[in-house]
Structures are given as C-alpha cells and as structure tokens.
Design an enzyme around this catalytic site. Sequence first.
Site, PDB file in Angstrom:
ATOM      1  N   GLU A  43      -1.437 -11.326  -1.070  1.00  0.00           N
ATOM      2  CA  GLU A  43      -0.311 -11.712  -0.214  1.00  0.00           C
ATOM      3  C   GLU A  43       0.584 -12.767  -0.839  1.00  0.00           C
ATOM      4  OE1 GLU A  43      -3.407 -11.270   0.789  1.00  0.00           O
ATOM      5  OE2 GLU A  43      -3.433 -10.112   2.653  1.00  0.00           O
ATOM      6  N   GLU A  89      -9.331  -7.426   4.138  1.00  0.00           N
ATOM      7  CA  GLU A  89      -9.636  -8.058   5.426  1.00  0.00           C
ATOM      8  C   GLU A  89     -10.332  -7.080   6.377  1.00  0.00           C
ATOM      9  OE1 GLU A  89      -5.419  -9.322   5.600  1.00  0.00           O
ATOM     10  OE2 GLU A  89      -6.219 -11.215   6.352  1.00  0.00           O
TER      11      GLU A  89
HETATM   12  N1  COA Z   1       2.376  -0.830   1.673  1.00  0.00           N
HETATM   13  C1  COA Z   1       3.196   0.229   1.612  1.00  0.00           C
HETATM   14  N2  COA Z   1       3.105   1.183   0.699  1.00  0.00           N
HETATM   15  C2  COA Z   1       2.125   1.070  -0.222  1.00  0.00           C
HETATM   16  C3  COA Z   1       1.244  -0.009  -0.235  1.00  0.00           C
HETATM   17  C4  COA Z   1       1.388  -0.984   0.759  1.00  0.00           C
HETATM   18  N3  COA Z   1       0.567  -2.032   0.868  1.00  0.00           N
HETATM   19  N4  COA Z   1       0.401   0.140  -1.282  1.00  0.00           N
HETATM   20  C5  COA Z   1       0.743   1.287  -1.885  1.00  0.00           C
HETATM   21  N5  COA Z   1       1.797   1.848  -1.242  1.00  0.00           N
HETATM   22  C6  COA Z   1       2.489   3.087  -1.566  1.00  0.00           C
HETATM   23  C7  COA Z   1       3.448   2.923  -2.744  1.00  0.00           C
HETATM   24  O1  COA Z   1       4.680   2.359  -2.313  1.00  0.00           O
HETATM   25  C8  COA Z   1       3.578   4.341  -3.222  1.00  0.00           C
HETATM   26  O2  COA Z   1       4.420   5.033  -2.333  1.00  0.00           O
HETATM   27  P1  COA Z   1       5.588   6.000  -2.938  1.00  0.00           P
HETATM   28  O3  COA Z   1       4.839   7.081  -3.658  1.00  0.00           O
HETATM   29  O4  COA Z   1       6.300   6.490  -1.709  1.00  0.00           O
HETATM   30  O5  COA Z   1       6.407   5.158  -3.850  1.00  0.00           O
HETATM   31  C9  COA Z   1       2.172   4.889  -3.003  1.00  0.00           C
HETATM   32  O6  COA Z   1       1.561   4.056  -2.028  1.00  0.00           O
HETATM   33  C10 COA Z   1       1.320   4.861  -4.251  1.00  0.00           C
HETATM   34  O7  COA Z   1       1.281   3.539  -4.741  1.00  0.00           O
HETATM   35  P2  COA Z   1       1.644   3.141  -6.254  1.00  0.00           P
HETATM   36  O8  COA Z   1       2.066   1.711  -6.246  1.00  0.00           O
HETATM   37  O9  COA Z   1       2.594   4.131  -6.822  1.00  0.00           O
HETATM   38  O10 COA Z   1       0.216   3.317  -6.942  1.00  0.00           O
HETATM   39  P3  COA Z   1      -0.299   2.576  -8.246  1.00  0.00           P
HETATM   40  O11 COA Z   1      -1.564   3.258  -8.619  1.00  0.00           O
HETATM   41  O12 COA Z   1       0.756   2.476  -9.270  1.00  0.00           O
HETATM   42  O13 COA Z   1      -0.637   1.075  -7.782  1.00  0.00           O
HETATM   43  C11 COA Z   1      -1.549  -0.607  -6.287  1.00  0.00           C
HETATM   44  C12 COA Z   1      -1.682   0.836  -6.861  1.00  0.00           C
HETATM   45  C13 COA Z   1      -2.586  -0.738  -5.169  1.00  0.00           C
HETATM   46  C14 COA Z   1      -1.868  -1.620  -7.414  1.00  0.00           C
HETATM   47  C15 COA Z   1      -0.125  -0.830  -5.754  1.00  0.00           C
HETATM   48  O14 COA Z   1       0.205   0.236  -4.903  1.00  0.00           O
HETATM   49  C16 COA Z   1       0.054  -2.100  -4.992  1.00  0.00           C
HETATM   50  O15 COA Z   1       0.129  -3.169  -5.590  1.00  0.00           O
HETATM   51  N6  COA Z   1       0.132  -2.013  -3.634  1.00  0.00           N
HETATM   52  C17 COA Z   1       0.375  -3.157  -2.797  1.00  0.00           C
HETATM   53  C18 COA Z   1      -0.854  -3.996  -2.653  1.00  0.00           C
HETATM   54  C19 COA Z   1      -0.568  -5.210  -1.774  1.00  0.00           C
HETATM   55  O16 COA Z   1       0.196  -6.090  -2.130  1.00  0.00           O
HETATM   56  N7  COA Z   1      -1.218  -5.241  -0.603  1.00  0.00           N
HETATM   57  C20 COA Z   1      -1.099  -6.343   0.320  1.00  0.00           C
HETATM   58  C21 COA Z   1      -0.005  -6.113   1.290  1.00  0.00           C
HETATM   59  S1  COA Z   1       0.100  -7.455   2.429  1.00  0.00           S
END
Ligand code: COA
Length: 265
Positions: free
Chosen positions: A134, A114
């Site tokens: 979401e 967004e």
């Molecule tokens: N909010 C809060 N923390 C987030 C985040 C988010 N949207 N996206 C990533 N992080 C944090 C993770 O919790 C992790 O923190 P930690 O090391 O303290 O556990 C860190 O960032 C690294 O992320 P991680 O998930 O370990 O990396 P990955 O390479 O395995 O996966 C993604 C990458 C982007 C696929 C995954 O982080 C993800 O699905 N994030 C959420 C995406 C999402 O739903 N966004 C919309 C929110 S409304």
Amino acid sequence: MTCQTLLFSVNSRIATVTINRPDKLNALNGQAKSELRSLFTEIKTDNTVDVVILTGAGDKAFVAGTDIKELTVLNKETGREFSSKGQEVFDLIENLGKPVIAAVNGYALGGGCELALACHIRIASENAKFGQPEVNLGIIPGYGGTQRLARLIGRGRAMELILTGNQIDAQEALRVGLVNKVVPQADLLNTAMAMAQLIAGKGQIAVRMSLKAVNMTAESTLSEGQEREASLFGDCCDTADFKEGTAAFLEKRKPQWDKPTFKNA
Ligand code: COA
C-alpha cells in the site's frame, strides 16, 4: 446464493469459497467484498458446513489486493468508511465461529494478504508471494493488516513489510510464521482439504470453543484470556461431546460427535 465474483461449493461438510476474478488477479472490487459478506453471513449459520477453505481462481493469485481502480475516488471521509466496511467483512471471517483455511495459491498482496490474515490457518503454494504494498500507492493497509500482521509475525517484521512494500516468497512467509505450511501448487487444495477433513472430524463444539479462546489472544491480557479459557473449558465439560470423547477414548473406539447448530456462533 448466486455470486458474480465468487464460486461456492460444499462437499462432506467442507465449504470451498473461491474468489473468481482471475483476469484481474482476483483483486477485490466492491462487488466481491459485498458477496464475501453475504456468503460468509450465510455460512456462519449453515449447519451443513463445519470448515471453510478460501482460495483464489487460477494459478497466479490468491488476491492481488483491493481493486486499485476503486481506490482513486476516495477522500478523507469515504476512505475511512471504505476501510471500516472492509474491516467488517474480514472481522466476519475471523469471527465466523468455524475454522477458515486460506489456501494461498499465488499473490496475496495488500487486501489479499489481509484476507489471508483474517483466516485461522494459512497454507501456501510454493509460488505464493505475500506483501503489503500500500505504501507504493500512498496509503496504509486498511483491512486490519497493520493490526493482524504485527500480532502474527511481530511488530518488527510487520513494520518491514508495511514500510518497504516488499514482497516475500512462501518459504520466507513460512520462516516468519505468516503461513503454516508450504506445498507444491498441485497439492494445495488437497492439502487444505485434508486439514479441513481432520478438523471436521473433531467435536465441533470444542472446535468452536477453541476458535473463541485463541481469537481472544488478540485483545486480552494473559489473565483475561485465561479466565475466558477456564469459562469455555467449563462450557465444554457440560456437553455431550465431552462425555462421548472421554468415554470413546477409554472404550478404545471412535467418538460419535454431536452436530451443533450455529445460530449463536
Ligand atoms: N487492482 C486492480 N487490478 C489489478 C490489481 C489490483 N490490485 N492487481 C492486478 N490487477 C489487474 C491488472 O491491472 C491487470 O489488468 P489488465 O489486464 O486489465 O491490465 C491484471 O490484473 C493482471 O495484472 P498484471 O499487473 O498485468 O500482472 P503481472 O503479472 O504483470 O503483475 C502483480 C502482478 C501482482 C505484481 C501486479 O498486478 C500488481 O502489482 N498488482 C497490484 C498489487 C497491489 O498493489 N495491491 C495492493 C492494492 S491496495
């Protein structure tokens, strides 16, 4: 302005704003949104800045969404307010009065997608991934995504991304018109900078009027938009830049543009 979650620099009239929480994949927490609001409010009237590049720190993420930890406490009322406040920040970027180029250097998910949508031009690195996940959290995009995504890539494609929560890669984002250009990650900032310099080299009054006119397409009928276009065109014809631009063309020389002030951008 000193920020905890953003980096900011200005070079040759081009500002670079970097969301700087790489250990959290640049997820937007409350502080980041508040700092984005304050920084872009300053940039709006900063007469040393013509174009802005917005990017994320590190090589993995532009912004991986809103900070999910901060979502968990929301209820009906606070959720509505949370969405409205976020929308205000993204509206500020869209209506900055200066071009904002998103240099998308990795994940642009949820609020990250967004945020890129609120920018005027999007350049992606080859490893960028876009999505509105979401629905996986039991919510909908709340920072303008349901509106801007459908306007940019069409309702059918926006529906698919929003309803499935699927991610698309940079090439698919290019194919559907979500991004303007895809480049190797190592070239991303230079490509964004080259485009910013190209725009900064134009007459900034015309750039500002162009932004206003094209932004209007989101909210107006063709005839309303054309009426506004004619009015802005007339405003341009009243400027020194117009006289200079046309004279420079006819005299086969480079134009010397005015530097407008942005108090009323
Ligand atoms: N909010 C809060 N923390 C987030 C985040 C988010 N949207 N996206 C990533 N992080 C944090 C993770 O919790 C992790 O923190 P930690 O090391 O303290 O556990 C860190 O960032 C690294 O992320 P991680 O998930 O370990 O990396 P990955 O390479 O395995 O996966 C993604 C990458 C982007 C696929 C995954 O982080 C993800 O699905 N994030 C959420 C995406 C999402 O739903 N966004 C919309 C929110 S409304």
